[in-house]
Design a protein around this motif. Structure first.
Motif, mmCIF file in Angstrom:
data_model
loop_
_atom_site.group_PDB
_atom_site.id
_atom_site.type_symbol
_atom_site.label_atom_id
_atom_site.label_comp_id
_atom_site.label_asym_id
_atom_site.label_seq_id
_atom_site.Cartn_x
_atom_site.Cartn_y
_atom_site.Cartn_z
ATOM 1 N N LEU A 4 0.850 -1.178 0.000
ATOM 2 C CA LEU A 4 0.000 0.000 0.000
ATOM 3 C C LEU A 4 0.888 1.231 0.000
ATOM 4 N N VAL A 5 0.675 2.111 -0.975
ATOM 5 C CA VAL A 5 1.498 3.311 -1.090
ATOM 6 C C VAL A 5 0.579 4.519 -1.240
ATOM 7 N N GLU A 6 0.624 5.401 -0.247
ATOM 8 C CA GLU A 6 -0.219 6.587 -0.268
ATOM 9 C C GLU A 6 0.481 7.752 -0.958
ATOM 10 N N SER A 7 -0.337 8.666 -1.485
ATOM 11 C CA SER A 7 0.174 9.912 -2.040
ATOM 12 C C SER A 7 -0.935 10.948 -1.978
ATOM 13 N N GLY A 8 -0.581 12.202 -2.205
ATOM 14 C CA GLY A 8 -1.574 13.257 -2.279
ATOM 15 C C GLY A 8 -1.620 14.190 -1.083
ATOM 16 N N GLY A 9 -0.894 13.863 -0.021
ATOM 17 C CA GLY A 9 -0.898 14.749 1.133
ATOM 18 C C GLY A 9 -0.224 16.075 0.807
ATOM 19 N N ASP A 10 -0.660 17.131 1.484
ATOM 20 C CA ASP A 10 -0.113 18.469 1.202
ATOM 21 C C ASP A 10 -0.522 19.403 2.336
ATOM 22 N N CYS A 22 -4.222 5.798 -2.840
ATOM 23 C CA CYS A 22 -3.500 4.655 -2.293
ATOM 24 C C CYS A 22 -3.400 3.600 -3.391
ATOM 25 N N SER A 23 -2.193 3.335 -3.822
ATOM 26 C CA SER A 23 -1.978 2.236 -4.769
ATOM 27 C C SER A 23 -1.902 0.947 -3.977
ATOM 28 N N ALA A 24 -2.799 0.023 -4.288
ATOM 29 C CA ALA A 24 -2.955 -1.180 -3.480
ATOM 30 C C ALA A 24 -2.720 -2.416 -4.332
ATOM 31 N N SER A 25 -1.528 -2.948 -4.284
ATOM 32 C CA SER A 25 -1.248 -4.179 -5.025
ATOM 33 C C SER A 25 -1.431 -5.377 -4.102
ATOM 34 N N GLY A 26 -1.860 -6.495 -4.693
ATOM 35 C CA GLY A 26 -2.055 -7.705 -3.911
ATOM 36 C C GLY A 26 -3.364 -7.755 -3.154
ATOM 37 N N ILE A 27 -4.260 -6.802 -3.411
ATOM 38 C CA ILE A 27 -5.548 -6.729 -2.714
ATOM 39 C C ILE A 27 -6.637 -7.348 -3.586
ATOM 40 N N VAL A 28 -7.582 -8.053 -2.959
ATOM 41 C CA VAL A 28 -8.752 -8.558 -3.661
ATOM 42 C C VAL A 28 -9.845 -7.511 -3.507
ATOM 43 N N PHE A 29 -10.014 -6.681 -4.530
ATOM 44 C CA PHE A 29 -10.876 -5.510 -4.401
ATOM 45 C C PHE A 29 -12.335 -5.870 -4.189
ATOM 46 N N ASN A 30 -12.776 -6.992 -4.632
ATOM 47 C CA ASN A 30 -14.186 -7.352 -4.449
ATOM 48 C C ASN A 30 -14.434 -8.059 -3.131
ATOM 49 N N ALA A 31 -13.434 -8.144 -2.304
ATOM 50 C CA ALA A 31 -13.607 -8.860 -1.050
ATOM 51 C C ALA A 31 -13.025 -8.109 0.148
ATOM 52 N N ASP A 32 -11.805 -7.644 0.011
ATOM 53 C CA ASP A 32 -11.097 -7.089 1.158
ATOM 54 C C ASP A 32 -11.671 -5.750 1.608
ATOM 55 N N TRP A 33 -11.449 -5.445 2.876
ATOM 56 C CA TRP A 33 -11.735 -4.124 3.415
ATOM 57 C C TRP A 33 -10.588 -3.188 3.035
ATOM 58 N N LEU A 34 -10.956 -1.963 2.699
ATOM 59 C CA LEU A 34 -9.971 -0.916 2.479
ATOM 60 C C LEU A 34 -10.382 0.301 3.297
#
Length: 125
Positions: A4-10, A22-34
């Protein structure tokens, strides 16, 4: 492997807007909580918003309802937090978090297995 890699803060003025990504690799988007959490100095980590992958339901802490919106882009494998009408009390480090499709309170940190490194949001009055 989940990353998980966040960006956009300022730094912004009160009343301004930011969109966190948040770039989220390895996540099951139809199942996992984010979720998005935040932590200000000397404060506990607080759940800001979350989305249930299984049901597509969204959850928000009362203090951001009507101002923040969490969303996902499955094709881009990203989760966003659109933040409008920012207030000085929104100043904090913001973290992206992911967890398995299990029960429990959406804002419990124990629910989330993976965390990003955080992105800083500073709102001045």
């Amino acid at each position: 492997e989940v990353q998980l890699v966040e960006s956009g803060g300022d730094s912004v003025q009160a009343g301004g807007s930011l969109r966190l990504s948040c770039s989220a690799s390895g996540i099951v988007f139809n199942a996992d909580w984010l979720g998005w959490f935040r932590q200000a100095p000397r404060n506990a980590r607080e759940g800001v918003a979350a989305i249930s992958g299984l049901y597509g339901r969204t959850y928000y802490v009362d203090s951001v309802k009507g101002r923040f919106t969490i969303s996902e882009d499955h094709a881009e494998k990203k989760v966003y937090l659109q933040m409008n009408n920012l207030k000085p009390e929104d100043t904090a480090m913001y973290y992206c978090a992911a967890g398995p499709p299990a029960g429990g309170d959406w804002n419990a940190t124990s629910k989330y297995r993976y965390w990003g490194q955080g992105t800083q949001v500073t709102v001045s009055s």
